[in-house]
Design an enzyme around this catalytic site. Structure first.
Site, PDB file in Angstrom:
ATOM      1  N   ARG A  57       0.855  -1.186   0.000  1.00 13.69           N
ATOM      2  CA  ARG A  57       0.000   0.000   0.000  1.00 13.69           C
ATOM      3  C   ARG A  57       0.894   1.240   0.000  1.00 13.69           C
ATOM      4  O   ARG A  57       1.689   1.421   0.912  1.00 13.69           O
ATOM      5  CB  ARG A  57      -0.900  -0.006   1.243  1.00 13.69           C
ATOM      6  CG  ARG A  57      -1.713   1.261   1.438  1.00 13.69           C
ATOM      7  CD  ARG A  57      -2.569   1.179   2.716  1.00 13.69           C
ATOM      8  NE  ARG A  57      -3.393   2.355   2.871  1.00 13.69           N
ATOM      9  CZ  ARG A  57      -3.186   3.309   3.796  1.00 13.69           C
ATOM     10  NH1 ARG A  57      -2.191   3.240   4.652  1.00 13.69           N
ATOM     11  NH2 ARG A  57      -3.994   4.346   3.860  1.00 13.69           N
ATOM     12  N   HIS A 105      -2.650  11.031   0.722  1.00 13.54           N
ATOM     13  CA  HIS A 105      -2.117  10.822   2.063  1.00 13.54           C
ATOM     14  C   HIS A 105      -1.462  12.141   2.485  1.00 13.54           C
ATOM     15  O   HIS A 105      -0.267  12.214   2.736  1.00 13.54           O
ATOM     16  CB  HIS A 105      -1.137   9.636   2.072  1.00 13.54           C
ATOM     17  CG  HIS A 105      -0.932   9.002   3.422  1.00 13.54           C
ATOM     18  ND1 HIS A 105      -1.110   7.654   3.660  1.00 13.54           N
ATOM     19  CD2 HIS A 105      -0.576   9.528   4.622  1.00 13.54           C
ATOM     20  CE1 HIS A 105      -0.835   7.376   4.935  1.00 13.54           C
ATOM     21  NE2 HIS A 105      -0.509   8.509   5.543  1.00 13.54           N
ATOM     22  N   ASN A 144      -7.412   2.119   9.889  1.00 15.39           N
ATOM     23  CA  ASN A 144      -6.106   2.242  10.533  1.00 15.39           C
ATOM     24  C   ASN A 144      -6.326   2.271  12.038  1.00 15.39           C
ATOM     25  O   ASN A 144      -7.168   3.033  12.521  1.00 15.39           O
ATOM     26  CB  ASN A 144      -5.405   3.544  10.119  1.00 15.39           C
ATOM     27  CG  ASN A 144      -5.045   3.554   8.643  1.00 15.39           C
ATOM     28  OD1 ASN A 144      -5.167   2.541   7.957  1.00 15.39           O
ATOM     29  ND2 ASN A 144      -4.588   4.699   8.154  1.00 15.39           N
ATOM     30  N   TYR A 168      -4.247   2.148  15.934  1.00 13.21           N
ATOM     31  CA  TYR A 168      -3.003   2.118  16.713  1.00 13.21           C
ATOM     32  C   TYR A 168      -3.221   1.968  18.210  1.00 13.21           C
ATOM     33  O   TYR A 168      -2.538   1.221  18.873  1.00 13.21           O
ATOM     34  CB  TYR A 168      -2.180   3.396  16.450  1.00 13.21           C
ATOM     35  CG  TYR A 168      -1.609   3.425  15.055  1.00 13.21           C
ATOM     36  CD1 TYR A 168      -0.400   2.813  14.765  1.00 13.21           C
ATOM     37  CD2 TYR A 168      -2.306   4.041  14.018  1.00 13.21           C
ATOM     38  CE1 TYR A 168       0.116   2.809  13.480  1.00 13.21           C
ATOM     39  CE2 TYR A 168      -1.795   4.035  12.727  1.00 13.21           C
ATOM     40  CZ  TYR A 168      -0.587   3.418  12.469  1.00 13.21           C
ATOM     41  OH  TYR A 168      -0.093   3.397  11.199  1.00 13.21           O
TER      42      TYR A 168
END
Ligand code: FCB
Length: 454
Positions: free
Chosen positions: A74, A118, A292, A294
């Site tokens: 990616r 991004h 995503n 974390y």
């Protein structure tokens, strides 16, 4: 724990964090060039000027991915390489680079998964208002079409935006990301225009991509939990969940903004920048949701820390540091948050296929005398999160793949090069790549399609 056949294993990066070569082949400046070159914005004055020099070393890096056995990669395309000023015809030399990258990946049997945005907005677009302006969404769709036309035949998975929450609220409210604005009302406009860009981008991509290509968005969904047992903490959870998750999930999957978020922010904006048809555009069906994850988020009744924050209208809410182990970012390690997030999407929003498009951890890795890097904490972080992914699949969540963040150490935004997320270590002065233990471990995971739990 064995994963289903066809489960996609990969690693992720982003253009500004790895490429370097800011002036190569006609690239224009992005907001991250401007931001990182502004004194005081990034730790140690670091910039992405060199980064991991991937723009020039991509062939070696792809060969390294192949030795890792990576089935998928990616990466993001740098918008100002394709349109140096954010509009107009494509800069062919910029497209050529990604064309070569995609071919190089294919030659090594690695599936490319391409993210269009991004965070590196062309500076010229920011100069005309950036994501605060509706026009930026239309510009994004044009850019998406240019890339789609050129690479659509070889890229099966497309992501419009990475983490619009960060782009809107870290960029325009907290000011800790480019463009460094601290205007809460503007950040809400930015969030809407990012979502609109996504919707227009999906339409533009569908026009040019083959029918088999899949289109997605990646969200950084938060597992928001109460930092105390009180009605006030529960209310704080609802408010933060609104801004972190529902502000994005509701328009994407239900075609409307959450009423409580509109109400909680009405002192800042009347939301009149949302036009009638926007929500139909934003909720255009997609094929896959990238997630995503974390760390979990714990909240309680206020007061918030003084100064600009990423949470418009939430000065009465404070963030609580969870107990237990932390990464080098100071982020609490808790894989159960990932479980909560993937189940929530599956059960409350849509049984849409999901992919973990980023998950990983920074630690203070050191290159050993033997040239290796011992990173047992990263291995256990990754293993614990993969165990949760596995359990979620067993429980019926349609989770199709997992991408570790990151392939290699890189420019960690406002932290510069001080935080290392890679499974491959980069010695910046020499650009030497050294596999950390986690890279060897991940290669094993991929080759056995599973993890070993003691
Ligand atoms: C995410 C970003 C990614 C990286 C990780 C640590 O928010 O998408 O670029 O910085 O955090």
């Amino acid at each position: 724990m064995e994963f289903p056949e066809g489960f996609v294993w990969g690693a992720a990066t982003a253009a500004y964090q790895i490429e370097g070569s800011p002036g190569a082949d006609g690239r224009g400046p992005s907001i991250w060039d401007t931001f990182s070159h502004t004194p005081g914005r990034v730790a140690d004055g670091d910039t992405g000027d060199e980064a991991t020099d991937h723009y020039r070393r991509y062939r070696d890096d792809v060969a390294m991915m192949a030795s890792l056995g990576l089935p998928a990669y990616r990466f993001s395309v740098s918008w100002p390489r394709i349109q140096p000023g954010g509009k107009g015809p494509a800069n062919v030399a910029g497209l050529d680079h990604y064309d070569r990258l995609v071919d190089e990946l294919a030659a090594h049997g690695i599936t490319p998964m391409l993210t269009l945005y991004h965070w590196d907005l062309p500076q010229e677009l920011e100069d005309s208002g950036g994501w605060g302006e509706r026009d930026t969404a239309a510009r994004f769709a044009e850019y998406a079409a240019l890339v789609g036309e050129r690479l659509g035949d070889r890229v099966p998975l497309w992501t419009t935006l990475n983490e619009p929450w960060c782009a809107a609220f870290l960029g325009y409210a907290a000011g800790v990301h480019a463009p460094g604005r601290t205007d809460p009302a503007l950040s809400l406009r930015a969030a809407h225009h990012l979502l609109l860009a996504h919707g227009l981008g999906v339409d533009a991509l569908r026009e040019v991509l083959p029918a088999s290509a899949q289109v997605s968005i990646t969200l950084n969904l938060s597992a928001v939990m109460p930092g105390a047992t009180s009605p006030e903490a529960t209310a704080a959870v609802r408010r933060i969940d609104g801004l972190a998750n529902r502000l994005f999930l509701d328009p994407l999957f239900r075609g409307h903004y959450p009423a409580d978020v509109l109400r909680a922010t009405e002192a800042l904006t009347d939301w009149s920048f949302v036009s009638e048809d926007d929500l139909a555009v934003i909720s255009t069906p997609i094929d896959l949701l990238g997630i995503n994850y974390y760390t979990p988020t714990l909240v309680d009744a206020g007061p918030a820390e003084p100064g600009p924050t990423a949470w418009p209208g939430c000065s009465d809410i404070r963030f609580v540091q969870p107990p237990g182990p932390k990464t080098a970012m100071g982020w609490a390690i808790d894989a159960q948050g990932l479980r909560a997030v993937v189940h929530r999407v599956h059960e409350e929003y849509s049984p849409i296929p999901q992919m973990i498009t980023e998950n990983g951890a920074a630690f203070d890795d050191e290159l050993g005398a033997d040239g290796g890097v011992r990173d047992p904490e990263r291995i256990s972080y990754l293993r614990d999160h993969l165990a949760v992914v596995h359990e979620a699949i067993e429980a019926g969540v349609d989770l199709r793949g997992y991408f570790v963040w990151s392939l290699l150490d890189n420019f960690e935004w406002s932290y510069g090069y001080s935080k290392r997320f890679g499974i491959v270590h980069v010695d910046y002065p020499t650009q030497h790549r050294a596999w950390k233990d986690s890279a060897y471990w991940y290669r094993q995971v991929i080759s056995t399609n599973g993890i070993h739990i003691e």
